[in-house]
Design a protein around this motif. Structure first.
Motif, PDB file in Angstrom:
ATOM      1  N   LEU A 527       0.857  -1.183   0.000  1.00  0.00           N
ATOM      2  CA  LEU A 527       0.000   0.000   0.000  1.00  0.00           C
ATOM      3  C   LEU A 527       0.892   1.231   0.000  1.00  0.00           C
ATOM      4  N   ARG A 528       0.750   2.080  -1.021  1.00  0.00           N
ATOM      5  CA  ARG A 528       1.572   3.281  -1.131  1.00  0.00           C
ATOM      6  C   ARG A 528       0.884   4.442  -0.412  1.00  0.00           C
ATOM      7  N   LEU A 529       1.621   5.072   0.483  1.00  0.00           N
ATOM      8  CA  LEU A 529       1.110   6.196   1.261  1.00  0.00           C
ATOM      9  C   LEU A 529       1.802   7.468   0.793  1.00  0.00           C
ATOM     10  N   MET A 530       1.050   8.348   0.138  1.00  0.00           N
ATOM     11  CA  MET A 530       1.631   9.575  -0.409  1.00  0.00           C
ATOM     12  C   MET A 530       1.348  10.738   0.547  1.00  0.00           C
ATOM     13  N   GLU A 560       5.771   6.670   1.120  1.00  0.00           N
ATOM     14  CA  GLU A 560       6.077   5.621   2.089  1.00  0.00           C
ATOM     15  C   GLU A 560       5.352   4.357   1.653  1.00  0.00           C
ATOM     16  N   SER A 561       5.997   3.215   1.826  1.00  0.00           N
ATOM     17  CA  SER A 561       5.382   1.943   1.449  1.00  0.00           C
ATOM     18  C   SER A 561       5.014   1.150   2.691  1.00  0.00           C
ATOM     19  N   LEU A 562       3.812   0.611   2.670  1.00  0.00           N
ATOM     20  CA  LEU A 562       3.341  -0.256   3.747  1.00  0.00           C
ATOM     21  C   LEU A 562       3.146  -1.650   3.156  1.00  0.00           C
ATOM     22  N   TYR A 563       3.917  -2.621   3.636  1.00  0.00           N
ATOM     23  CA  TYR A 563       3.838  -3.995   3.158  1.00  0.00           C
ATOM     24  C   TYR A 563       2.861  -4.766   4.052  1.00  0.00           C
ATOM     25  N   ILE A 564       1.823  -5.339   3.441  1.00  0.00           N
ATOM     26  CA  ILE A 564       0.792  -6.060   4.182  1.00  0.00           C
ATOM     27  C   ILE A 564       0.951  -7.547   3.888  1.00  0.00           C
ATOM     28  N   LEU A 565       1.296  -8.318   4.906  1.00  0.00           N
ATOM     29  CA  LEU A 565       1.572  -9.740   4.745  1.00  0.00           C
ATOM     30  C   LEU A 565       0.416 -10.557   5.311  1.00  0.00           C
ATOM     31  N   THR A 566      -0.206 -11.362   4.471  1.00  0.00           N
ATOM     32  CA  THR A 566      -1.285 -12.245   4.906  1.00  0.00           C
ATOM     33  C   THR A 566      -1.503 -13.300   3.817  1.00  0.00           C
TER      34      THR A 566
END
Length: 728
Positions: A527-530, A560-566
């Motif tokens: 998820l890209r957070l601008m 900023e990048s948010l890596y979501i692991l599932t």
């Protein structure tokens, strides 16, 4: 609250989009924001610019936001001000209601319906609207209202006199339903059928909703406990009580029912001995109403075999007694109103709540608590996080004023936070993760790792860097072969913190998860957070002078990048949800959120501590050397943080809104499964505040006990700060 009711009927995952709400009262607006979460929460419908397509002040965004365009709203629900119509208003018939300032709220509703053209409009008011406009007039307020509604082109209208038949709260109301180009008769028939069906159902008794352990309520300390007093205070209190009791008794002589006789004495502290911490006025109210309740028990003819009658029902043409004869008696009085006119009920019901409502149960010998009052009105899931006892008294009734002093005195939010926040001083992260799985066996976990809230930086000149070993411990705790991570239920959120080295460490974590076949082949969703970075621009609140106002290479990286692991099944089962506070309008189907700000100016103090506290939690500065390859703040002449009376503990910590949005957009589809937020980098407690407001279990690993204490303090302070802002 229409959205809460709709979801109760249609289910929590019903595809409802709450476009907007509007309430001029700060406490009511805050209650709406916490429980309904509309896209926009406007302040004043009397605003001349309150029209579709124009802008009006929005509480949620601290700015003038655009009102939804015409014909874009399916359902419009409004309760216009009832004070002028209420028969509890002592001046009800002394003036023309339709010429009062309160009637303008109805005219504002008519104006909005004309311009917005919703498919269905529902308006509500008290049953006193059926009465004449003023004494000596033959025209009722209802006839004036219906005439204006029928003048709205394209709509058919009908009004319904309805009661809260099943609930113990006596709440007769008049509803106006209008449709535009729809099947009006079908809707009217449905309302009639529902009303008739409700009449056949038994009314719930007030005892059903009273807490068995009221001391567990966050408001119990304020309502139930009695502070110690010195002798002088006791004498002053007794004199004040005697004076208040005489005045309350004198007013009770004028009651229409249960009145106190001229020669009848009121026993001192017969009932108020159970509320010795209350004011002298409230103690006298409780004792006089206690006598009124006794009079009601004795004065009427037998009814339904009980041997008593509910005089409040018999003496009012608007109230109807509908209680099964097998239900036990329960005396409840509206002690917050004058003893001349306050209602007393004896058959397990409560009167309509008003802004001054404070209900006393003579069977339980205590005040009925806010959460109990809300349950009696059908809103058992109401969230009181951040609301003071005084604001909750009418249980969501608009008209309450926010009180900053009361909030400081009341630790309700802190008590709620303490019960929901599980603080564990950081040790070996791998072992602590395993312990969390053991302690919360039937929960869905949302693990959070944000480097920006872990290591020390003194100001906004550089971004914090987290050690590689920390990522390795997280990886070992979750993704070792046979590890505890359940891809169908759990999430791991890894922020790169705008630092390239973090992205490399995160890829190593993902690689272990995929190699051990815990994560799918793709590993994660990014998820890209601008960020806007307006805080660092000319005039921004992180700058001291207007230098370098244009674009330059020293500005922080906005992405900023948010890596979501599932797991894959977890993604497939994720329901579609409209975003509530971030980058609106939008939903959780997007992998990019824009328009993010670091923090609003009003939130900054929540992250501020003294330099000494920062040194104790994070250790003293190591010289302030810059880290190669990271963005620097262009504010080269800024004042050094060590000279400031208060400094940010974690300068780059994200706002509460981001944590709330992430939970909303990513939370588990199974509403029966408890969500536990496990914060591996808890920061100063902003994420804990977001969890506490939503009633979530929050587990975190602060580095020291001092940081743990700060997290709880931040949660309470955040609630207070928002209320103070709403009162401005």
């Amino acid at each position: 609250m229409p959205t809460m009711v709709s979801r109760a009927i249609l289910g929590a995952t019903a595809p409802l989009i709450h476009e907007m709400s509007c309430d001029i009262d700060p406490a009511a607006a805050y209650a709406i924001a916490v429980n309904d979460r509309p896209k926009h929460l406007f302040r004043d419908c009397h605003d001349k610019k309150f029209n579709p397509g124009q802008t009006s002040w929005c509480y949620l965004h601290s700015a003038r936001c655009c009102i939804p365009a015409a014909k874009s709203v399916n359902l419009y629900v409004a309760g216009f001000i009832c004070k002028a119509n209420s028969q509890l208003n002592t001046g009800r018939f002394t003036h023309d209601v339709t010429e009062s300032k309160h009637f303008k709220s109805f005219e504002a509703c008519v104006k909005f319906i004309r311009s917005a053209a919703p498919n269905i409009a529902v308006l509500e008011n008290v049953s006193g609207i059926n009465c004449v406009k003023k004494a000596g007039s033959d025209e009722t307020v209802l006839s004036v209202v219906m005439k204006q509604l029928n003048d709205i082109e394209g709509y058919e209208w009908q009004h319904f006199n309805l009661e809260s038949y099943v609930l113990p709260s006596v709440r007769p109301r008049v509803y106006f339903i209008g449709t535009r180009g729809g099947d009006f008769k079908k809707i009217a028939d449905m309302v009639e059928k529902c009303s008739e069906a409700a009449k056949l159902m038994p009314r719930h008794h007030v005892e059903t909703f009273l807490l068995e352990k009221p001391e567990m309520s966050p408001y119990a300390g304020k309502v139930l406990s009695a502070p110690e007093s010195d002798e002088q205070s006791k004498l002053q209190g007794k004199a004040a009580y005697t004076s208040c009791l005489a005045r309350a008794r004198e007013r009770a002589l004028k009651r229409q029912y249960g009145q106190i006789a001229t020669n009848q004495k009121v026993a001192e502290h017969a009932e108020s001995k159970h509320c010795s911490d209350a004011t002298a006025w409230m103690q006298s109210q409780v004792d006089v109403y206690h006598q009124v309740a006794d009079n009601l028990t004795m004065e009427e003819e037998p009814l339904h075999g009980h041997g008593i009658a509910d005089a409040a029902c018999q003496h009012s043409t608007l109230l109807q007694l509908d209680v099964a004869v097998t239900k036990p008696l329960h005396h409840a009085a509206q002690v917050g109103q004058s003893t001349e006119r306050g209602h007393v009920f004896v058959h397990g019901m409560i009167p309509t709540l008003a802004t001054s409502s404070r209900l006393w149960s003579f069977e339980r010998h205590r005040e009925i608590l806010p959460e109990e009052l809300m349950s009696m009105q059908g809103l058992s899931d109401y969230n009181f996080a951040g609301l003071t006892l005084g604001q909750c008294k009418p249980a969501g009734k608009p008209g309450l004023r926010a009180s900053a002093k009361m909030h400081l005195e009341n630790q309700a939010f802190s008590n709620c936070a303490e019960r929901n926040i599980d603080l564990r001083i950081r040790g070996d992260i791998t072992e602590q993760i395993l312990a969390v799985y053991k302690d919360y066996k039937n929960a869905s976990f949302m693990f959070i790792c944000d480097p920006k809230r872990n290591n020390r930086v003194n100001d906004y000149r550089r971004l914090p860097v987290m050690e590689k070993s920390f990522f390795e411990q997280v990886s070992a705790g979750l993704f070792e072969e046979g590890g505890p991570f359940r891809p169908d239920h759990d999430l791991l959120l890894l922020f790169d913190g705008r630092v390239a080295t973090h992205a490399n460490h995160i890829r190593s974590v993902i690689k272990k998860g995929t190699e051990n076949k815990i994560l799918p082949a793709r590993g994660s969703c990014t998820l890209r957070l601008m960020h806007t970075n307006r805080e660092f621009g000319a005039g921004g609140h992180f700058r001291s002078r207007k230098s370098h106002g244009a674009m330059n290479p020293n500005l922080p990286d906005p992405l900023e990048s948010l890596y979501i692991l599932t797991g894959s099944n977890r993604w497939k089962a994720l329901p579609h949800r409209e975003r509530q506070v971030i980058d609106l309008p939008g939903d959780n189907g997007s992998r990019g959120w824009g328009q993010l700000s670091l923090r609003q100016p009003r939130d900054l103090e929540l992250n501020q501590v003294s330099q000494e506290v920062k040194d104790l939690i994070l250790g003293k500065a190591s010289g302030g050397e810059e880290v190669a390859g990271q963005s620097q703040d262009p504010q080269e002449d800024a004042t050094d943080a060590t000279t400031m009376p208060a400094v940010p503990l974690f300068p780059w910590e994200a706002p509460e809104a981001l944590w709330s949005e992430l939970h909303w957009c990513l939370s588990h589809h199974d509403t029966n499964m408890e969500t536990v937020m496990v914060d591996l980098t808890p920061g100063s407690g902003v994420a804990a505040t977001a969890a506490a407001r939503k009633g979530l279990k929050y587990v975190c690993f602060p580095s020291k006990q001092l940081q743990a204490d700060l997290i709880l303090e931040t949660a309470a302070q955040a609630a207070f700060a928002l209320l103070c802002w709403l009162t401005i």
